[in-house]
Structure formats: C-alpha cells, structure tokens
Scaffold this motif. Structure first.
Motif, PDB file in Angstrom:
ATOM      1  N   GLN A 146       0.842  -1.188   0.000  1.00  0.00           N
ATOM      2  CA  GLN A 146       0.000   0.000   0.000  1.00  0.00           C
ATOM      3  C   GLN A 146       0.885   1.248   0.000  1.00  0.00           C
ATOM      4  O   GLN A 146       1.732   1.439   0.870  1.00  0.00           O
ATOM      5  CB  GLN A 146      -0.911   0.012   1.239  1.00  0.00           C
ATOM      6  CG  GLN A 146      -2.245   0.727   1.052  1.00  0.00           C
ATOM      7  CD  GLN A 146      -2.128   2.215   0.804  1.00  0.00           C
ATOM      8  OE1 GLN A 146      -1.300   2.902   1.404  1.00  0.00           O
ATOM      9  NE2 GLN A 146      -2.956   2.745  -0.090  1.00  0.00           N
ATOM     10  N   THR A 196       0.212   6.112  -5.086  1.00  0.00           N
ATOM     11  CA  THR A 196      -1.100   5.979  -5.709  1.00  0.00           C
ATOM     12  C   THR A 196      -2.062   6.955  -5.032  1.00  0.00           C
ATOM     13  O   THR A 196      -1.741   7.551  -4.002  1.00  0.00           O
ATOM     14  CB  THR A 196      -1.667   4.546  -5.559  1.00  0.00           C
ATOM     15  OG1 THR A 196      -2.121   4.355  -4.210  1.00  0.00           O
ATOM     16  CG2 THR A 196      -0.615   3.495  -5.902  1.00  0.00           C
ATOM     17  N   PHE A 206      -4.818   6.076  -3.628  1.00  0.00           N
ATOM     18  CA  PHE A 206      -5.642   5.370  -2.652  1.00  0.00           C
ATOM     19  C   PHE A 206      -5.049   5.488  -1.244  1.00  0.00           C
ATOM     20  O   PHE A 206      -3.886   5.158  -1.030  1.00  0.00           O
ATOM     21  CB  PHE A 206      -5.789   3.908  -3.053  1.00  0.00           C
ATOM     22  CG  PHE A 206      -6.383   3.740  -4.426  1.00  0.00           C
ATOM     23  CD1 PHE A 206      -7.751   3.852  -4.618  1.00  0.00           C
ATOM     24  CD2 PHE A 206      -5.572   3.510  -5.526  1.00  0.00           C
ATOM     25  CE1 PHE A 206      -8.298   3.720  -5.884  1.00  0.00           C
ATOM     26  CE2 PHE A 206      -6.109   3.374  -6.790  1.00  0.00           C
ATOM     27  CZ  PHE A 206      -7.478   3.488  -6.978  1.00  0.00           C
ATOM     28  N   THR A 259      -7.870   2.277   2.496  1.00  0.00           N
ATOM     29  CA  THR A 259      -8.749   1.879   1.397  1.00  0.00           C
ATOM     30  C   THR A 259      -9.069   0.388   1.446  1.00  0.00           C
ATOM     31  O   THR A 259      -8.251  -0.431   1.876  1.00  0.00           O
ATOM     32  CB  THR A 259      -8.104   2.223   0.041  1.00  0.00           C
ATOM     33  OG1 THR A 259      -8.998   1.848  -1.018  1.00  0.00           O
ATOM     34  CG2 THR A 259      -6.797   1.464  -0.147  1.00  0.00           C
ATOM     35  N   PHE A 268      -9.623  -1.070  -1.350  1.00  0.00           N
ATOM     36  CA  PHE A 268      -9.032  -1.498  -2.632  1.00  0.00           C
ATOM     37  C   PHE A 268      -7.549  -1.746  -2.386  1.00  0.00           C
ATOM     38  O   PHE A 268      -6.696  -0.926  -2.684  1.00  0.00           O
ATOM     39  CB  PHE A 268      -9.254  -0.406  -3.678  1.00  0.00           C
ATOM     40  CG  PHE A 268      -8.850  -0.788  -5.082  1.00  0.00           C
ATOM     41  CD1 PHE A 268      -9.115  -2.045  -5.599  1.00  0.00           C
ATOM     42  CD2 PHE A 268      -8.213   0.132  -5.902  1.00  0.00           C
ATOM     43  CE1 PHE A 268      -8.751  -2.384  -6.897  1.00  0.00           C
ATOM     44  CE2 PHE A 268      -7.850  -0.193  -7.203  1.00  0.00           C
ATOM     45  CZ  PHE A 268      -8.119  -1.454  -7.693  1.00  0.00           C
ATOM     46  N   ASN A 269      -7.249  -2.910  -1.839  1.00  0.00           N
ATOM     47  CA  ASN A 269      -5.896  -3.208  -1.388  1.00  0.00           C
ATOM     48  C   ASN A 269      -5.451  -4.607  -1.809  1.00  0.00           C
ATOM     49  O   ASN A 269      -4.746  -5.297  -1.086  1.00  0.00           O
ATOM     50  CB  ASN A 269      -5.803  -3.064   0.138  1.00  0.00           C
ATOM     51  CG  ASN A 269      -6.828  -3.940   0.852  1.00  0.00           C
ATOM     52  OD1 ASN A 269      -7.505  -4.752   0.226  1.00  0.00           O
ATOM     53  ND2 ASN A 269      -6.930  -3.775   2.153  1.00  0.00           N
ATOM     54  N   PRO A 296      -4.725  -1.458  -7.036  1.00  0.00           N
ATOM     55  CA  PRO A 296      -4.404  -0.035  -6.854  1.00  0.00           C
ATOM     56  C   PRO A 296      -3.028   0.300  -7.417  1.00  0.00           C
ATOM     57  O   PRO A 296      -2.017  -0.244  -6.975  1.00  0.00           O
ATOM     58  CB  PRO A 296      -4.440   0.142  -5.328  1.00  0.00           C
ATOM     59  CG  PRO A 296      -4.196  -1.228  -4.786  1.00  0.00           C
ATOM     60  CD  PRO A 296      -4.804  -2.180  -5.756  1.00  0.00           C
ATOM     61  N   HIS A 319      -7.446   5.694 -10.838  1.00  0.00           N
ATOM     62  CA  HIS A 319      -8.070   6.512  -9.793  1.00  0.00           C
ATOM     63  C   HIS A 319      -9.453   5.984  -9.410  1.00  0.00           C
ATOM     64  O   HIS A 319     -10.257   6.721  -8.826  1.00  0.00           O
ATOM     65  CB  HIS A 319      -8.166   7.996 -10.199  1.00  0.00           C
ATOM     66  CG  HIS A 319      -6.844   8.669 -10.332  1.00  0.00           C
ATOM     67  ND1 HIS A 319      -6.693  10.035 -10.220  1.00  0.00           N
ATOM     68  CD2 HIS A 319      -5.597   8.189 -10.579  1.00  0.00           C
ATOM     69  CE1 HIS A 319      -5.416  10.359 -10.377  1.00  0.00           C
ATOM     70  NE2 HIS A 319      -4.740   9.245 -10.610  1.00  0.00           N
ATOM     71  N   SER A 320      -9.744   4.735  -9.748  1.00  0.00           N
ATOM     72  CA  SER A 320     -10.999   4.107  -9.336  1.00  0.00           C
ATOM     73  C   SER A 320     -10.708   2.676  -8.918  1.00  0.00           C
ATOM     74  O   SER A 320      -9.639   2.128  -9.199  1.00  0.00           O
ATOM     75  CB  SER A 320     -12.020   4.115 -10.470  1.00  0.00           C
ATOM     76  OG  SER A 320     -11.782   3.047 -11.386  1.00  0.00           O
ATOM     77  N   GLU A 321     -11.678   2.037  -8.269  1.00  0.00           N
ATOM     78  CA  GLU A 321     -11.495   0.662  -7.831  1.00  0.00           C
ATOM     79  C   GLU A 321     -11.665  -0.345  -8.960  1.00  0.00           C
ATOM     80  O   GLU A 321     -11.615  -1.554  -8.728  1.00  0.00           O
ATOM     81  CB  GLU A 321     -12.442   0.358  -6.667  1.00  0.00           C
ATOM     82  CG  GLU A 321     -12.110   1.167  -5.420  1.00  0.00           C
ATOM     83  CD  GLU A 321     -12.921   0.780  -4.200  1.00  0.00           C
ATOM     84  OE1 GLU A 321     -13.710  -0.192  -4.294  1.00  0.00           O
ATOM     85  OE2 GLU A 321     -12.749   1.420  -3.154  1.00  0.00           O
ATOM     86  N   ASP A 322     -11.855   0.165 -10.187  1.00  0.00           N
ATOM     87  CA  ASP A 322     -11.906  -0.694 -11.371  1.00  0.00           C
ATOM     88  C   ASP A 322     -10.626  -0.594 -12.201  1.00  0.00           C
ATOM     89  O   ASP A 322     -10.575  -1.070 -13.342  1.00  0.00           O
ATOM     90  CB  ASP A 322     -13.109  -0.316 -12.249  1.00  0.00           C
ATOM     91  CG  ASP A 322     -14.435  -0.533 -11.540  1.00  0.00           C
ATOM     92  OD1 ASP A 322     -14.604  -1.606 -10.915  1.00  0.00           O
ATOM     93  OD2 ASP A 322     -15.297   0.360 -11.596  1.00  0.00           O
ATOM     94  N   GLU A 323      -9.587   0.005 -11.646  1.00  0.00           N
ATOM     95  CA  GLU A 323      -8.328   0.212 -12.369  1.00  0.00           C
ATOM     96  C   GLU A 323      -7.762  -1.110 -12.886  1.00  0.00           C
ATOM     97  O   GLU A 323      -7.727  -2.107 -12.162  1.00  0.00           O
ATOM     98  CB  GLU A 323      -7.325   0.887 -11.436  1.00  0.00           C
ATOM     99  CG  GLU A 323      -5.979   1.186 -12.073  1.00  0.00           C
ATOM    100  CD  GLU A 323      -5.058   1.971 -11.148  1.00  0.00           C
ATOM    101  OE1 GLU A 323      -3.885   2.148 -11.517  1.00  0.00           O
ATOM    102  OE2 GLU A 323      -5.514   2.408 -10.070  1.00  0.00           O
TER     103      GLU A 323
END
Length: 405
Positions: A27, A112, A114, A118, A120-121, A133, A379-383
């Motif tokens: 992270q 990043t 995030f 987050t 999203f890890n 991420p 910049h989104s959790e769908d990266e």
C-alpha cells in the motif's frame, strides 16, 4: 530491432507479473510514507542487481525519492546480478562517446491515489487483465521500465547511453518535494521518457495540458436569516457571483477549461454565511497561459459584487503545459517506426491530464509519456491493465533505449 531484447522479455514474462503483484500489494498512497519507502527499497534491489547506483533523497513528510543511475562503462568487474556487464561493445570509442553524452532521463512514481485505509488493497488477474491499486497508475509502468533495462543489460547494451531513472513518491499530489529533483535532472538530459499508462488504442503521449489549482476564500458578515435584508453580506452569495464569472473563462477553442469543483460555506439555513470557499481547476494548452488565467482570476477576486464581503485566492498547485511541439512529434515518429517493425500499435495523444512530463518539458528537451502498459479506469477501484501489453510495452521500451541515439 534487437531480437535478444524480445527474447529476454518473453522468457521472463512470469517474473514481470510477480514483481507487479508484489509492488501493487504494498500500500503506497501518497501520504503513506512507510509503504512508499517499502516500494522504493524493493525497486532499489532490482536496480542494484543491474549495476545501477541507487541514492535515496530522504523526505520527512513524503516518501523518499529513489534516484538510480546506470553503471559507468569504464568500471570493470562483475555486477551483483550476474547479468552480462559491458564487454567489448562497451570499450574504446563507445566509452568515450558515452562519457560525452548527456543522460537519458526516465521517471515513474511509486505513490497511488488510494489512502492507507482503502478497501481497494488487493491484486487480481483474469484471462486478459490485471486489477489493483496503481496497477496502471503507475506500478505497471515501473515494471515495464525495470524489465526493459534488464533486457538491455542482457543484450549487453547498457553502455550505449547514460541513464538516470527517478522513482518519485508524490506525483499524485503534484510532486511538491520531487519537482526540483526532476527539473534538475531534466536540465542534464538529452531527452526523457515517462512511464504512465498507455491509452486503450495504443496511444502514447506527445503533449499534455497544463493545470493550475486554486483555493478561493470569501468572508462576509454573520447574522440571523430572519433579519436579513437584500443588502446582506453573505459569503455564499458573493461566491455564487464569482463562480459564474470563473466558469465564463472556459474557452474550448483555445483548449482552456475552468471548473469550480467544490464549494463549502455557511453554518445552517437560518444563518447568513460568514465564510465560504471553493476549489477551482484550470487546464490550458499553451506556455504562459497559466499567468494569463491567474491575472483574470485576480480581477474576479478583486471585484466585489456584494458589499461587506472580502475575497482572497491561493494557488495550491500546478504544472506547466507540455506542448505537442515539433521535437516531440519527430521523437514520436522515430518510435512509431520501431513499433511498426515490432507490429505494436502506437498513436500520438494530447492527454488532458498532467504528469511529471509537464515538469520535464520546462527543460526544453523532447519528452514522451504514456509508455507504460495499456490500461484504464485509474483513480478508481476498477483500475486495470491489459496483460498482453505489459511485455509488449517492455519490448518496445527496451528497443527504444537500445536504438534511439
């Protein structure tokens, strides 16, 4: 094109994904110094194994920046990795030429967007894509750069050009502590590459808009809404007038955008707002346009519409424009010839967002960005990135480093 570079990348394809997963799972949000420093130490291990000398620019608030410099071709002896050192190809006139050459600069950021808490890890793969991420923005680009250099070492071509690779820790928050470092190294360079993600149609970046972020504060006079007259000194009302004036600065034909992105103010519906503030973003195409926009904004701030209110503005961050100039276009054309030979699709792009390439452009040297793997939804959790592009872009970048003089 060099067949040894392609063969090395294809043979080490699994190791690329191993390193990508390892980096993504650390992270490293911009304010997570501990995590960013861990990423830097891991990357330094890879760079030192190739004979690069590694130095950390120590930071207290942000993560440390890593500066890796390619080995001096005049120094003999085995390197730590057992990869081939510069042999006969790196002696004589080649060495002399290398000593006289200005360096090639490569940059990539370890942070990043995030935050440390987050959800999203994680790192995940399916048949076609990798998710996580920073997988696109831009740990995938760091892996491309590292393995392109490994291939260059394996092909015994590291002597061709002196290389400096900056891994900075704060790009996502405007590069406040690495900006001077990047500019200083750019001033010593012939040209530069930035390994942000490539576009979905194979785009690599030959120009970027500049940006300027502004914080606008308005002060009024507090009071009870029940007793307010038409002359109330409401900070929110003054900010509303200024918001309309600022939005009128939009000029799409000139590539200028102005956006009041957030507004805050007041205590409640039954009070006259004493305080209000807004965050504003400007984008522009041309050098010097930021100063013109700043002057226009200063006039808007100075103009008082609601009596009894006062306003002030602060520039919080910004990057200069990176024009699509002839030098960058010529540079791209040379890269496209290589890509065509490798059967890799590339297209030039004027990208709306900013990166450290904007800072490098101030040095007046050619700079190409977007050479990392192809990806989207950063910049989104769908990266994600396209898995096939990781090796493809490493092969392309390795050949660029080997062939462009």
């Amino acid at each position: 094109m060099n067949p040894v570079i392609k063969a090395y990348i294809n043979d080490n394809h699994p190791q690329m994904f191993d390193l990508l997963k390892e980096l993504v799972c650390i992270q490293s949000g911009s304010l997570n110094k501990k995590g960013i420093d861990q990423v830097g130490e891991r990357i330094a291990t890879e760079m030192e194994a190739m004979g690069f000398s590694c130095e950390f620019q120590k930071e207290t608030k942000y993560g440390n920046h890593l500066i890796a410099r390619s080995p001096d071709p005049n120094k003999s002896g085995p390197n730590k990795s057992g990869l081939k050192k510069n042999g006969p190809q790196g002696t004589g006139n080649d060495q002399k030429t290398n000593q006289e050459k200005r360096q090639i600069l490569i940059t990539g950021h370890m942070d990043t967007v995030f935050p440390v808490d987050t959800a999203f890890n994680f790192y995940m793969e399916d048949k076609n894509s990798c998710f996580g991420p920073g997988v696109a923005d831009m740990k995938g680009g760091l892996v491309v750069g590292i393995f392109a250099l490994k291939a260059l070492c394996h092909a015994n071509l590291m002597h061709k050009n002196p290389i400096t690779f900056i891994f900075n820790s704060d790009e996502e928050i405007g590069s406040p502590s690495s900006r001077a470092l990047i500019k200083r190294e750019a001033d010593k360079s012939r040209f530069a590459y930035v390994l942000e993600a490539g576009g979905l149609a194979g785009e690599i970046v030959t120009g970027r808009k500049g940006n300027m972020s502004i914080r606008l504060g308005v002060e009024g006079e507090a009071g009870h809404a029940a007793f307010a007259g038409k002359d109330k000194a409401s900070a929110i009302l003054e900010l509303a007038h200024k918001t309309i004036a600022i939005e009128k600065l939009n000029d799409p034909e000139r590539g200028i955008s102005a956006n009041v992105g957030t507004v805050e103010g007041g205590l409640g519906p039954n009070t006259i707002a004493q305080h209000a503030k807004a965050a504003i973003d400007f984008r522009f195409l041309s050098a010097g346009e930021d100063e013109i926009l700043k002057a226009k904004l200063e006039k808007i701030v100075a103009c008082q519409t609601i009596p009894g209110t006062r306003s002030q503005m602060t520039v919080t961050s910004g990057r200069p424009a990176m024009p699509q100039n002839p030098a960058n276009t010529e540079f791209f054309n040379r890269i496209k010839m290589m890509a065509d030979e490798l059967k890799i699709t590339v297209k030039p792009e004027l990208r709306q967002g900013v990166s450290d390439a904007n800072i490098i452009a101030l040095a007046g040297i050619p700079v190409i960005d977007g050479l990392g793997p192809i990806g989207a939804k950063d910049h989104s959790e769908d990266e994600y990135i396209q898995k096939s592009s990781l090796a493809e872009r490493a092969i392309l970048f390795g050949n660029i480093l080997a062939c462009i003089e």
